[in-house]
Design a protein around this motif. Structure first.
Motif, short mmCIF file in Angstrom:
data_model
loop_
_atom_site.label_atom_id
_atom_site.label_comp_id
_atom_site.label_asym_id
_atom_site.label_seq_id
_atom_site.Cartn_x
_atom_site.Cartn_y
_atom_site.Cartn_z
N SER A 143 -6.15 1.81 -3.11
CA SER A 143 -4.94 1.52 -3.88
C SER A 143 -3.99 2.71 -3.89
CB SER A 143 -5.31 1.13 -5.31
OG SER A 143 -6.11 -0.04 -5.34
N ALA A 144 -4.57 3.91 -4.07
CA ALA A 144 -3.75 5.12 -4.08
C ALA A 144 -3.10 5.36 -2.72
CB ALA A 144 -4.61 6.32 -4.48
N GLY A 145 -3.85 5.11 -1.65
CA GLY A 145 -3.29 5.28 -0.32
C GLY A 145 -2.17 4.30 -0.03
N ALA A 146 -2.37 3.04 -0.40
CA ALA A 146 -1.33 2.03 -0.19
C ALA A 146 -0.11 2.32 -1.05
CB ALA A 146 -1.89 0.64 -0.52
N PHE A 147 -0.34 2.79 -2.28
CA PHE A 147 0.79 3.12 -3.17
C PHE A 147 1.59 4.28 -2.60
CE2 PHE A 147 2.54 5.70 -6.65
CZ PHE A 147 3.43 4.78 -7.19
N ALA A 148 0.92 5.30 -2.09
CA ALA A 148 1.63 6.45 -1.53
C ALA A 148 2.50 6.02 -0.35
CB ALA A 148 0.63 7.51 -1.08
N SER A 164 -0.55 -6.19 -2.32
CA SER A 164 0.40 -7.31 -2.29
C SER A 164 1.82 -6.81 -2.49
CB SER A 164 0.05 -8.34 -3.36
OG SER A 164 -1.22 -8.92 -3.12
N GLU A 165 2.00 -5.93 -3.47
CA GLU A 165 3.31 -5.35 -3.72
C GLU A 165 3.75 -4.49 -2.54
OE1 GLU A 165 4.96 -6.89 -6.01
OE2 GLU A 165 5.19 -5.38 -7.60
N GLY A 166 2.80 -3.77 -1.95
CA GLY A 166 3.13 -2.91 -0.82
C GLY A 166 3.65 -3.71 0.36
N VAL A 167 2.97 -4.79 0.69
CA VAL A 167 3.41 -5.64 1.80
C VAL A 167 4.78 -6.22 1.50
CG1 VAL A 167 2.98 -7.80 3.02
CG2 VAL A 167 1.11 -6.18 2.66
N GLN A 168 4.97 -6.70 0.28
CA GLN A 168 6.25 -7.32 -0.07
C GLN A 168 7.40 -6.32 -0.05
OE1 GLN A 168 6.94 -8.91 -4.13
NE2 GLN A 168 7.37 -10.84 -3.09
N MET A 169 7.16 -5.12 -0.59
CA MET A 169 8.24 -4.13 -0.63
C MET A 169 8.60 -3.59 0.75
SD MET A 169 7.51 -1.92 -4.08
CE MET A 169 7.38 -2.72 -5.69
#
Length: 373
Positions: free
Chosen positions: A247-252, A326-331
């Motif tokens: 999660s931290a990696g995807a958020f970064a 999910s948010e990462g892909v969408q953004m």
């Protein structure tokens, strides 16, 4: 009171792990593993073992570093940030925990990374050790195992397999289960690799009249549930930590994109709606990280009372990872769905990690039972 802050030693371990993995195991390694058809990089695993990671839960007398479950969680979390593929959870965490008090003569091989283990428990689409129906019929002073295990992590690569089979009772009962430690090449065992969306090593293992003796039993006959319970808790805690690192990696990656992408002549990270969504993700990751730290502490200090803390951690980690990817892909818009972009790897791993060792519903139910609901 259990502290959720990193100690000085834990901070040093985290920083050392991150420094190593950033250079030795970036996300592109997962892509290379997939494209080359290999489960993991054996050279990387050897380096990890040399640093003591494979022996993180093995006593020093057996060649391990014996750093404990909280340390194992820190390592798993750092691996999750770059989606490191390795047998760490299956072998260094689950198997080491299961065998520590029952078959310590095999721990040296786990600690130096030369002996790889897989855990064969589930037989259906969902995790449920008590649902085990695979038979281990007594044959004189020995047993004959017959049945099928599915979704076995690291099952195609493992040298040995911890397999849960039924020696008494019927499916659904925790009594009458026995845990066996078998050579993966033993006659009657056949393995078939299964393609999963996260490009990791999962297999189906069939047992056709496999002969086992009392020496292969881990713990006591008909006491397999007790023998595997602590090991499963350890594995679930480490997997939760990996999901939180993921999660931290995807958020970064997402936060970096928000600071660079321009739309309507503005950096999209200046849009308040996206700022709110990013803040929500960050907050969820931080709260989940606290649950992960607590689970590791409880496993170290009160392992027999760890089920609630572990299930809270796994449920939260699963939910948080789903939100962030999910948010990462969408953004990221259209590129977030392409194979050339790494965000998709985070989503795929989050999806498989959500199912392995119990999904959100499984762990939410355990939390509810522990709370008396």
């Amino acid at each position: 009171m259990t502290t959720l802050m990193l100690t000085e030693d834990e901070t040093m371990l985290r920083d050392a792990a991150r420094g190593f993995l950033d250079g030795a195991a970036p996300v592109r390694n997962l892509r290379e593993n997939r494209d080359q058809g290999r489960a993991f990089d054996t050279g990387l695993w050897k380096e990890m073992a040399q640093m003591g990671w494979a022996g993180v839960l093995v006593s020093e007398d057996n060649g391990g570093s014996d750093m404990g479950h909280r340390a194992a969680g820190i390592l798993a979390e750092e691996m999750g940030q770059t989606l490191v593929a390795s047998p760490f959870i299956s072998s260094a965490v689950i198997a080491a925990t299961a065998l520590r008090h029952a078959a310590s003569d095999r721990l040296a091989g786990i600690a130096d990374g030369s002996l790889l283990y897989a855990l064969a428990v589930d037989e259906g689409a969902k995790h449920g050790p008590a649902k085990t129906a695979m038979s281990a019929e007594k044959s004189g002073n020995a047993f004959r195992l017959s049945g099928r295990k599915t979704f076995v992590a690291d099952g195609a690569s493992a040298d040995r397999v911890l397999v849960l089979a039924r020696t008494a009772g019927s499916a659904g009962e925790t009594e009458g289960l026995t845990l066996f430690d078998l050579d993966a090449s033993r006659a009657g065992i056949s393995r078939s690799a299964k393609n999963t969306v996260d490009s990791r090593d999962f297999a189906q293992i069939d047992f056709d009249g496999v002969e086992a003796t009392g020496d292969d039993v881990v713990g006591e006959v008909d006491g397999g549930h007790a023998a595997i319970a602590r090991a499963l808790n350890a594995g679930q805690a480490a997997l939760s930590a990996e999901l939180t690192g993921l999660s931290a990696g995807a958020f970064a990656m997402t936060a970096g994109y928000l600071k660079e992408r321009r739309q309507f002549d503005r950096i999209i990270g200046t849009f308040q709606a996206l700022q709110h969504r990013a803040a929500h993700m960050w907050s969820e990751i931080e709260v989940t990280a606290s649950a992960i730290a607590n689970a590791g502490r409880v496993l170290d200090e009160k392992p027999d009372e760890s089920e609630l803390a572990v299930s809270i951690a796994k449920a939260r980690a699963t939910k948080t990872a789903k939100l962030v990817v999910s948010e990462g892909v969408q953004m990221h818009g259209g590129i977030g769905m392409t194979d050339e972009f790494d965000m998709g790897f985070y989503m795929k791993r989050a999806r498989v990690g959500a199912e392995w060792l119990g999904d959100y519903g499984y762990h939410a139910a355990r939390v509810a039972r522990a709370r008396g609901f």
